[in-house]
Design an enzyme around this catalytic site. Structure first.
Site, short mmCIF file in Angstrom:
data_model
loop_
_atom_site.label_atom_id
_atom_site.label_comp_id
_atom_site.label_asym_id
_atom_site.label_seq_id
_atom_site.Cartn_x
_atom_site.Cartn_y
_atom_site.Cartn_z
N ASN A 117 0.71 -1.28 0.08
CA ASN A 117 0.07 0.01 0.09
C ASN A 117 0.53 1.36 0.04
O ASN A 117 0.43 2.35 -0.39
CB ASN A 117 -0.95 0.05 1.18
CG ASN A 117 -1.50 1.39 1.66
OD1 ASN A 117 -2.52 1.65 1.01
ND2 ASN A 117 -0.98 1.86 2.51
N TYR A 150 3.47 9.39 -11.50
CA TYR A 150 2.35 8.48 -10.48
C TYR A 150 1.81 7.45 -11.37
O TYR A 150 1.79 6.26 -11.18
CB TYR A 150 1.31 9.50 -9.98
CG TYR A 150 0.55 8.87 -9.07
CD1 TYR A 150 0.77 8.33 -7.63
CD2 TYR A 150 -0.94 8.37 -9.23
CE1 TYR A 150 0.21 7.99 -6.78
CE2 TYR A 150 -1.90 7.75 -8.50
CZ TYR A 150 -1.26 7.57 -7.10
OH TYR A 150 -2.23 6.81 -6.05
N ALA A 159 2.61 6.08 -14.17
CA ALA A 159 3.72 5.12 -14.77
C ALA A 159 4.02 4.18 -13.59
O ALA A 159 4.02 2.96 -13.93
CB ALA A 159 4.89 5.80 -15.21
N LYS A 219 2.10 3.45 -10.92
CA LYS A 219 0.90 2.47 -10.61
C LYS A 219 0.50 1.68 -11.76
O LYS A 219 -0.09 0.57 -11.72
CB LYS A 219 -0.49 3.26 -10.36
CG LYS A 219 -0.26 4.21 -9.07
CD LYS A 219 -0.13 3.40 -7.91
CE LYS A 219 -0.11 3.97 -6.72
NZ LYS A 219 -0.20 3.14 -5.40
P1 NDP Z 1 -1.14 8.24 2.91
O1 NDP Z 1 -0.20 9.47 2.53
O2 NDP Z 1 -2.17 8.57 3.98
O3 NDP Z 1 -0.28 7.14 3.47
C1 NDP Z 1 1.01 6.56 2.71
C2 NDP Z 1 1.43 5.84 3.32
O4 NDP Z 1 2.82 5.15 2.71
C3 NDP Z 1 2.28 6.22 4.90
O5 NDP Z 1 2.17 5.08 6.00
C4 NDP Z 1 3.63 6.62 4.76
O6 NDP Z 1 4.53 6.62 5.59
C5 NDP Z 1 3.98 5.44 3.53
N1 NDP Z 1 5.20 5.56 2.91
C6 NDP Z 1 5.30 6.82 1.97
N2 NDP Z 1 6.56 6.70 1.53
C7 NDP Z 1 7.12 5.63 2.04
C8 NDP Z 1 8.44 4.77 1.98
N3 NDP Z 1 9.33 5.25 1.24
N4 NDP Z 1 8.48 3.62 2.73
C9 NDP Z 1 7.66 3.16 3.49
N5 NDP Z 1 6.40 3.81 3.74
C10 NDP Z 1 6.28 4.95 3.01
O7 NDP Z 1 -1.69 7.92 1.55
P2 NDP Z 1 -3.14 7.24 0.85
O8 NDP Z 1 -3.74 6.33 2.06
O9 NDP Z 1 -4.10 8.38 0.51
O10 NDP Z 1 -2.74 6.19 0.02
C11 NDP Z 1 -2.19 4.85 0.31
C12 NDP Z 1 -1.95 4.20 -1.13
O11 NDP Z 1 -3.23 4.21 -2.06
C13 NDP Z 1 -0.87 4.97 -1.94
O12 NDP Z 1 -0.28 3.81 -2.69
C14 NDP Z 1 -1.81 5.86 -2.91
O13 NDP Z 1 -1.17 5.78 -3.95
C15 NDP Z 1 -2.89 4.87 -3.20
N6 NDP Z 1 -4.02 5.42 -3.70
C16 NDP Z 1 -4.67 6.65 -3.03
C17 NDP Z 1 -5.93 7.13 -3.14
C18 NDP Z 1 -6.47 8.25 -2.60
O14 NDP Z 1 -7.41 8.79 -3.26
N7 NDP Z 1 -6.12 8.50 -1.06
C19 NDP Z 1 -6.50 6.59 -4.71
C20 NDP Z 1 -5.82 5.65 -5.46
C21 NDP Z 1 -4.72 5.26 -4.89
P3 NDP Z 1 4.87 7.90 6.42
O15 NDP Z 1 3.20 8.04 7.09
O16 NDP Z 1 5.81 7.73 7.61
O17 NDP Z 1 5.05 9.18 5.30
#
Ligand code: NDP
Length: 282
Positions: A124, A189, A191, A193
């Protein structure tokens, strides 16, 4: 045409909704998950947290990581840990940068030791660094590809030996509808996904003979706090209007799809992309 004060009102309304949605509603019981162990990446907030909580509610032990490069991230991870503690499951939490394969390998091995095994991986963790492609820096391109695509690969590679040895495993990769239909400023992004979808199919082919299901969920716009902060209200309004159901999704909408794909109800489903977008692509 939205007036500036109308846009402000829309933001207020969205923030109210986000606040109201911090405690996920109970999900449908899919069954068969109790006693399993899962790794959920990036579960300190948003969708990852909702997935981790939904799994724990179903009796699944959970290991989760997050990047943790600021204070807020640690506070967010505390909230996830406290939410998981409400269920009678084992929890393992660490800061692990998914862009660093050596950290990922170590985390997976320790999570297996701590939880006594692993049967489920939810990739995720993800970021966005949106910009017109002719202005995009090398770092913006690399960070997004390294996190969203390479990070998922490193985790998949690290769990594969365990899944193959036990001839059982479930992988769900959190992609995006932007893998299927892009918008302005999302070249990195989209690319990443899109690559994740191809990785999903390839892994399904390679791991299928070991009884491992590998699928992807493609969320549309989901009301997570960080998304609401980052995306202009006009775009959120357009997303809401553009969905067939006329609303944005909640993190628990994605969690429900993940639970389904991890359950035995979905045992004959592999290599698919399941949009969770309220009909945005319809
Ligand atoms: P958030 O920003 O709320 O959460 C992202 C999470 O990823 C956090 O726990 C963050 O950690 C972690 N993270 C980021 N970079 C790294 C890294 N290098 N190593 C380890 N952990 C990392 O995002 P969302 O809940 O909105 O999104 C979650 C997923 O769903 C993502 O992949 C996003 O692309 C996808 N998505 C989201 C949508 C949306 O509308 N929200 C729509 C479509 C897809 P930390 O808190 O420490 O930064």
């Amino acid at each position: 045409m939205e007036t500036p004060s109308g846009a402000r009102a829309a933001v207020e309304e969205l923030l109210d909704e986000v606040e109201a949605a911090t405690e996920p509603r109970p999900l449908m019981e899919v069954g068969g998950l109790k006693g399993k162990a899962a790794i959920v990446t990036g579960a300190s907030s948003g969708i990852g947290r909702a997935v981790a909580v939904a799994l724990a509610r179903s009796g699944v032990d959970v290991a989760f990581n997050y990047l943790g490069d600021n204070e807020r991230a640690h506070r967010d991870a505390d909230v996830t840990e406290q939410s998981l503690a409400a269920f009678d499951v084992r929890v393992y939490r660490r800061t692990v940068d998914c862009r660093r394969p050596e950290q990922v390998n170590d985390f997976v091995d320790r999570a297996v030791q701590h939880l006594g095994g692993v049967q489920i991986l939810v990739n995720n963790a993800g970021i966005g660094r949106d910009r017109a492609l002719w202005r995009m820096s090398d770092d913006e391109w690399r960070d997004v590809l390294d996190t969203n695509l390479s990070g998922a690969f490193y985790f998949l590679r690290a769990v594969a030996p365990y899944f193959r040895a036990q001839e059982y495993g479930k992988v769900v990769n959190i992609s995006s509808i932007h893998a299927l239909k892009s918008e302005f400023g999302l070249s990195n992004y989209a690319a990443s996904k899109g690559g994740l979808l191809s990785l999903t199919r390839s892994a399904a082919v390679e791991l299928g003979p070991s009884n491992v299901n590998v699928n992807a969920v493609a969320p549309g716009y989901i009301r997570t706090t960080r998304l609401t902060e980052r995306v202009p209200p006009e775009i959120m309004d357009r997303a809401r209007e553009g969905s067939a159901l006329g609303r944005l999704g909640d993190p628990q909408d994605v969690a429900g799809a993940v639970l389904f794909l991890c359950s035995e109800v979905a045992r004959h489903i592999t290599g698919v992309i399941l949009p969770v977008d309220g009909g945005h692509l319809a």
